[in-house]
Design an enzyme around this catalytic site. Structure first.
Site, short mmCIF file in Angstrom:
data_model
loop_
_atom_site.label_atom_id
_atom_site.label_comp_id
_atom_site.label_asym_id
_atom_site.label_seq_id
_atom_site.Cartn_x
_atom_site.Cartn_y
_atom_site.Cartn_z
N HIS A 5 0.80 -1.21 0.02
CA HIS A 5 -0.28 -0.27 -0.18
C HIS A 5 0.90 1.55 -0.04
O HIS A 5 1.76 0.85 -0.29
CB HIS A 5 -0.96 0.21 1.22
CG HIS A 5 -0.92 0.01 2.37
ND1 HIS A 5 0.17 -1.18 3.33
CD2 HIS A 5 -0.26 1.26 3.59
CE1 HIS A 5 0.57 -0.25 4.51
NE2 HIS A 5 0.47 0.44 4.41
N GLU A 52 -3.64 3.96 1.13
CA GLU A 52 -4.32 4.00 2.60
C GLU A 52 -4.78 5.43 3.01
O GLU A 52 -3.94 6.55 3.08
CB GLU A 52 -2.66 3.79 3.54
CG GLU A 52 -3.41 3.96 4.63
CD GLU A 52 -1.88 4.16 6.29
OE1 GLU A 52 -1.96 4.71 7.05
OE2 GLU A 52 -1.19 2.15 5.79
N HIS A 71 3.80 11.42 -6.39
CA HIS A 71 2.47 11.04 -7.09
C HIS A 71 2.09 9.72 -7.97
O HIS A 71 3.27 8.82 -7.21
CB HIS A 71 1.96 11.79 -8.65
CG HIS A 71 3.12 11.32 -9.69
ND1 HIS A 71 4.33 11.63 -9.48
CD2 HIS A 71 2.68 10.05 -10.25
CE1 HIS A 71 4.36 11.23 -10.94
NE2 HIS A 71 3.53 9.95 -11.36
N GLU A 113 -0.99 11.47 -11.02
CA GLU A 113 -1.43 11.31 -12.44
C GLU A 113 -2.46 9.68 -13.59
O GLU A 113 -2.19 8.79 -13.08
CB GLU A 113 0.24 10.20 -13.08
CG GLU A 113 0.53 10.20 -14.35
CD GLU A 113 1.99 9.80 -14.88
OE1 GLU A 113 2.30 9.70 -15.91
OE2 GLU A 113 2.69 9.74 -13.64
#
Length: 118
Positions: A5, A52, A71, A113
């Protein structure tokens, strides 16, 4: 090792959950309540990787994202439809037509993105 994550801290959990569902179709896959915090893991329904969202109860100051030189990226099979949706939502913050990509910004200022599937 494999990815599990990635974390974004958010000021308004419900606003962020609504944004990620509408903009990207991400749904909660698990939740953890702690002393003063809530974690909600969002998934795309296709794999084990999750985003998360961490909400620190009582926090009111925006998070310092530094220079924002990071990002998260997601792919889409229909970049035109995704772009149209994000344009209508008013969340597109940067476009690079030469590369065929663009970025959206979430309620806390994080950039995501959007990349066409190749």
């Amino acid at each position: 090792m494999k990815f599990d994550h990635f974390n974004f801290n958010v000021l308004d959990l419900e606003k962020s959950l609504a944004f990620y569902k509408e903009a990207l179709g991400l749904e909660p896959v698990r939740r953890k309540e702690g002393d003063g915090f809530t974690l909600v893991y969002l998934g795309d329904g296709t794999g084990g990787f999750a985003l998360e969202l961490t909400w620190m109860h009582g926090r009111t100051e925006k998070y310092d994202l530094g220079e924002g030189e990071f990002h998260l990226a997601l792919t889409t099979a229909d970049i035109e439809a995704a772009h149209k949706k994000h344009e209508q939502m008013g969340c597109i913050c940067f476009e690079n037509p030469a590369m065929g990509i663009y970025f959206i910004e979430d309620p806390d200022g994080y950039w995501i993105e959007i990349v066409p599937q190749r």
